[in-house]
Design a protein around this motif. Structure first.
Motif, PDB file in Angstrom:
ATOM      1  N   VAL A   1      51.887  35.246  41.979  1.00 10.98           N
ATOM      2  CA  VAL A   1      50.087  35.876  41.993  1.00 10.98           C
ATOM      3  C   VAL A   1      50.684  36.739  43.846  1.00 10.98           C
ATOM      4  N   LEU A   2      51.065  35.281  44.755  1.00 12.01           N
ATOM      5  CA  LEU A   2      50.607  35.786  45.855  1.00 12.01           C
ATOM      6  C   LEU A   2      52.058  36.914  46.397  1.00 12.01           C
ATOM      7  N   GLN A   3      53.626  36.587  45.168  1.00  8.12           N
ATOM      8  CA  GLN A   3      54.305  37.874  45.538  1.00  8.12           C
ATOM      9  C   GLN A   3      54.165  39.131  45.664  1.00  8.12           C
ATOM     10  N   VAL A   4      52.963  39.296  44.339  1.00  5.16           N
ATOM     11  CA  VAL A   4      52.559  40.248  43.643  1.00  5.16           C
ATOM     12  C   VAL A   4      51.419  41.131  44.831  1.00  5.16           C
ATOM     13  N   GLY A   5      51.173  40.177  44.864  1.00  3.82           N
ATOM     14  CA  GLY A   5      49.275  40.547  45.618  1.00  3.82           C
ATOM     15  C   GLY A   5      50.508  41.069  47.284  1.00  3.82           C
ATOM     16  N   ASN A   6      51.300  40.241  47.968  1.00  2.00           N
ATOM     17  CA  ASN A   6      52.004  40.984  49.374  1.00  2.00           C
ATOM     18  C   ASN A   6      52.252  42.797  49.460  1.00  2.00           C
ATOM     19  N   TYR A   7      52.949  42.679  47.856  1.00  2.00           N
ATOM     20  CA  TYR A   7      53.534  44.016  47.953  1.00  2.00           C
ATOM     21  C   TYR A   7      52.796  45.226  46.881  1.00  2.00           C
ATOM     22  N   VAL A   8      51.006  45.258  46.345  1.00  2.00           N
ATOM     23  CA  VAL A   8      51.141  45.431  45.315  1.00  2.00           C
ATOM     24  C   VAL A   8      50.812  46.845  46.005  1.00  2.00           C
ATOM     25  N   GLN A   9      50.060  46.627  47.398  1.00  2.00           N
ATOM     26  CA  GLN A   9      49.674  48.403  48.689  1.00  2.00           C
ATOM     27  C   GLN A   9      51.236  48.949  48.866  1.00  2.00           C
ATOM     28  N   ASN A  10      52.192  47.889  48.772  1.00  2.00           N
ATOM     29  CA  ASN A  10      53.519  49.019  49.144  1.00  2.00           C
ATOM     30  C   ASN A  10      53.851  50.346  47.787  1.00  2.00           C
TER      31      ASN A  10
ATOM     32  N   ILE B   1      44.283  50.305  36.968  1.00  2.00           N
ATOM     33  CA  ILE B   1      43.809  49.406  36.157  1.00  2.00           C
ATOM     34  C   ILE B   1      44.517  48.460  35.674  1.00  2.00           C
ATOM     35  N   CYS B   2      46.113  48.465  35.700  1.00  2.00           N
ATOM     36  CA  CYS B   2      47.620  47.514  35.261  1.00  2.00           C
ATOM     37  C   CYS B   2      46.589  46.358  36.767  1.00  2.00           C
ATOM     38  N   HIS B   3      46.479  46.148  37.825  1.00  2.00           N
ATOM     39  CA  HIS B   3      46.136  45.193  39.121  1.00  2.00           C
ATOM     40  C   HIS B   3      45.270  44.355  38.236  1.00  2.00           C
ATOM     41  N   ILE B   4      43.701  45.536  38.492  1.00  2.00           N
ATOM     42  CA  ILE B   4      42.373  44.420  37.283  1.00  2.00           C
ATOM     43  C   ILE B   4      43.117  44.162  36.974  1.00  2.00           C
ATOM     44  N   LEU B   5      43.565  43.938  35.667  1.00  2.00           N
ATOM     45  CA  LEU B   5      43.615  42.959  34.587  1.00  2.00           C
ATOM     46  C   LEU B   5      44.560  42.324  34.422  1.00  2.00           C
ATOM     47  N   TYR B   6      45.438  42.310  36.157  1.00  2.00           N
ATOM     48  CA  TYR B   6      46.498  41.358  36.137  1.00  2.00           C
ATOM     49  C   TYR B   6      45.035  40.464  36.496  1.00  2.00           C
ATOM     50  N   ARG B   7      45.060  40.516  37.708  1.00  2.00           N
ATOM     51  CA  ARG B   7      43.556  39.771  38.809  1.00  2.00           C
ATOM     52  C   ARG B   7      42.688  38.626  37.980  1.00  2.00           C
ATOM     53  N   MET B   8      42.536  39.526  36.560  1.00  2.00           N
ATOM     54  CA  MET B   8      41.649  39.040  35.464  1.00  2.00           C
ATOM     55  C   MET B   8      42.140  38.047  34.841  1.00  2.00           C
ATOM     56  N   SER B   9      43.579  38.365  34.803  1.00  2.00           N
ATOM     57  CA  SER B   9      44.260  37.649  33.934  1.00  2.00           C
ATOM     58  C   SER B   9      45.050  35.800  34.719  1.00  2.00           C
ATOM     59  N   TYR B  10      45.473  36.084  35.873  1.00  2.00           N
ATOM     60  CA  TYR B  10      45.842  35.084  36.670  1.00  2.00           C
ATOM     61  C   TYR B  10      44.672  33.737  37.317  1.00  2.00           C
TER      62      TYR B  10
ATOM     63  N   GLU C   1      43.578  34.184  46.018  1.00  2.00           N
ATOM     64  CA  GLU C   1      43.880  35.681  45.883  1.00  2.00           C
ATOM     65  C   GLU C   1      44.770  34.850  46.301  1.00  2.00           C
ATOM     66  N   SER C   2      45.189  33.983  46.598  1.00  2.00           N
ATOM     67  CA  SER C   2      45.401  35.548  46.824  1.00  2.00           C
ATOM     68  C   SER C   2      46.329  35.291  47.006  1.00  2.00           C
ATOM     69  N   THR C   3      44.492  34.761  48.516  1.00  2.00           N
ATOM     70  CA  THR C   3      45.308  34.834  47.612  1.00  2.00           C
ATOM     71  C   THR C   3      45.138  35.669  48.389  1.00  2.00           C
ATOM     72  N   SER C   4      45.507  35.501  50.505  1.00  2.00           N
ATOM     73  CA  SER C   4      45.988  36.180  49.976  1.00  2.00           C
ATOM     74  C   SER C   4      46.106  35.813  50.540  1.00  2.00           C
ATOM     75  N   SER C   5      47.405  35.898  50.487  1.00  2.00           N
ATOM     76  CA  SER C   5      48.027  35.857  50.045  1.00  2.00           C
ATOM     77  C   SER C   5      48.300  36.404  51.459  1.00  2.00           C
ATOM     78  N   GLU C   6      48.723  37.680  52.451  1.00  2.00           N
ATOM     79  CA  GLU C   6      49.708  36.713  52.546  1.00  2.00           C
ATOM     80  C   GLU C   6      50.395  38.275  52.579  1.00  2.00           C
ATOM     81  N   GLU C   7      53.219  38.879  55.090  1.00  2.00           N
ATOM     82  CA  GLU C   7      52.937  39.439  53.810  1.00  2.00           C
ATOM     83  C   GLU C   7      51.814  40.569  54.148  1.00  2.00           C
ATOM     84  N   ASN C   8      51.585  41.543  53.471  1.00  9.26           N
ATOM     85  CA  ASN C   8      50.963  42.832  53.624  1.00  9.26           C
ATOM     86  C   ASN C   8      49.252  41.757  53.853  1.00  9.26           C
ATOM     87  N   ILE C   9      48.573  41.950  54.778  1.00  3.37           N
ATOM     88  CA  ILE C   9      47.908  40.986  55.311  1.00  3.37           C
ATOM     89  C   ILE C   9      46.882  41.280  54.519  1.00  3.37           C
TER      90      ILE C   9
END
Length: 483
Positions: free
Chosen positions: A245-254, A334-343, A462-470
């Motif tokens: 989830v950290l890795q996905v969150g880092n690069y989802v904006q990309n 939509i995929c991102h929101i559902l993924y966040r909920m699932s995690y 979240e994250s969460t953030s993750s982190e990485e895309n700030i």
């Protein structure tokens, strides 16, 4: 201490720390960070002019590496040198990040911004842990609720306001960063009030050397992971899933930036049709709601937990695969929101099962170990898949295909474990015992969830953030605490 004095103290501590937490998390520019970094310098949004490839291959990996190194140093140092100085360090690290984002125009300065953000992410442990050292134990649930609610409200409010400001043209992308800079500046001032006004903690750990602390931690590590198979199993999934989830969150904006640049979508930035702010804010709220659902379900998770995790991990794999091949932003959103909920749903189950298998005083320690493992794996994935100096240097869409396969592997692993457990117990008996009886439920819920939430808050991240895309980092750290 008199009762009246104790009440005044916990109110002062809670109020000041919640105020600090609100302003350090209120950063409207976060959800549009990648858009800002990759927007042309001469555009109306006054971006930094880096390409999307440079952003995720040469800039964002630095926060992942810095987070790992800083966390390794910060966790024991927080105990050794008290909490309040670390809180001040966190405030300055966030402020340094904002200053570099606004006025740093070179590649090296943006890499430095990611380093300071990684430091800020690691030092959040002091913010979340300090309050429990100075308030009465009967106030733990209240202060946990207040601090977490403050952070969630701040992030959601920042996301929705950013969306409104951006879509209406009230502020451009650079001006959103000024807004965030002003907010974290207030948090730095509040951190000095924490240092000057609030009491010190009576922390016995400060009398131990760092060598002694490290030796004790290694002994506990061997005891937890080599002598308790059940704890090892759940910790393994926790670490792998958190890494994912950290890795996905880092690069989802990309990934969103890549979709935006596809033929037919070029108008999104010019016409302000990017809905990053609203999507992240909605994902925050939905993730918290998904975690809350767990408290209402009386499922016998020791029996059905692995099977449930296997199914939802498979769902995550499908969502990431769909997002990687999406040609419209709304599908990816939509995929991102559902993924966040699932995690959020899954990490709550795993965290509770870990808590059921450790002693009351070892919650923070075991989640600390799991966090280091997750950050280590994340750093390895970043170097191999993302970093320009790594062996693969994949495009962002290919990365998300790999992340999909990563969750597919977890799904197969836990499906095998789940089928084995159900077969060993007997399928008919397992179905019969699917729902906990009241005695079993009361026995398990006697675990002190307050301490469990405490450490999940401290790792953020979240994250969460993750982190990485700030901006992603914030979401990431939050994801680790929503339950």
């Amino acid at each position: 201490m008199a009762i009246g004095t104790q009440r005044k103290l916990w109110v002062l501590v809670t109020g000041l720390l919640c105020s600090f937490g609100f302003f350090k998390e209120f950063k409207p520019s976060e959800d549009y960070l990648n858009a800002y970094i990759t927007a042309p310098k001469n555009a109306s949004d006054s971006g930094l002019g880096f390409s999307n490839d440079v952003a995720y291959q040469e800039i964002y990996p630095y926060s992942t590496y810095a987070f790992l190194i800083a966390a390794f140093l910060t966790f024991p140092v927080t105990d050794a040198f008290l909490y309040k100085p670390i809180i001040v360090l966190e405030g300055f690290a966030y402020l340094s990040t904002r200053v570099l984002l606004v006025w740093g125009t070179s590649l090296h300065l943006q890499q430095l911004a990611q380093v300071t953000y990684g430091i800020a992410s690691a030092t959040e442990i002091a913010y979340y842990a300090y309050i429990y050292t100075v308030v009465p134990t009967d106030r733990y649930k209240q202060v946990t609720s207040y601090t977490r609610t403050t952070v969630l409200v701040s992030r959601a409010l920042a996301g929705y306001l950013a969306q409104a400001f951006y879509s209406t043209g009230t502020f451009n992308l650079k001006e959103l960063n000024y807004f965030s800079l002003a907010s974290v500046t207030v948090s730095v001032l509040l951190s000095f009030l924490v240092l000057l006004i609030l009491p010190n903690t009576n922390n016995c750990a400060c009398n131990r050397s760092l060598k002694k602390i490290a030796s004790d931690m290694w002994k506990d590590f061997k005891k937890f992971y080599f002598e308790q198979p059940m704890l090892f199993k759940w910790s393994l999934w926790w670490a792998f899933a958190t890494c994912g989830v950290l890795q996905v969150g880092n690069y989802v904006q990309n990934l969103w930036k890549h979709i935006e640049e596809l033929p037919g979508n070029e108008h999104a930035l010019q016409n302000r049709h990017l809905y990053n702010g609203a999507v992240e804010a909605t994902a925050t709220i939905c993730a918290a709601g998904a975690a809350f659902i767990i408290s209402l379900l009386k499922v016998n998770w020791p029996v059905w937990g692995e099977f449930t995790i296997a199914i939802f991990s498979l769902v995550d794999a499908v969502l990431l695969l769909v997002a990687s091949s999406a040609d419209t932003l709304w599908v990816a959103y939509i995929c991102h929101i559902l993924y966040r909920m699932s995690y959020s749903f899954l990490i709550t189950i795993a965290s509770s099962q870990i808590a059921f298998n450790v002693d009351h005083g070892n919650f923070a320690l075991i989640f600390g170990f799991n966090t280091f493992i997750a950050l280590g794996m994340q750093s390895l994935l970043t170097f191999v898949l993302v970093d320009k100096n790594g062996p693969l240097e994949l495009k962002v869409t290919s990365q998300f295909v790999i992340y999909s396969g990563y969750y597919y592997f977890l799904s197969l692993l836990f499906m095998f474990v789940g089928v084995y457990i159900l077969t060993k117990r007997g399928w008919c008996m397992s179905v019969k015992n699917c729902w906990m009886d009241r005695a079993r439920l009361e026995e398990q819920t006697s675990v002190d969830y307050t301490n469990l939430r405490l450490f999940h808050d401290s790792i953020s991240s979240e994250s969460t953030s993750s982190e990485e895309n700030i901006s992603s980092s914030d979401s990431e750290k939050e994801l680790l605490t929503d339950y």
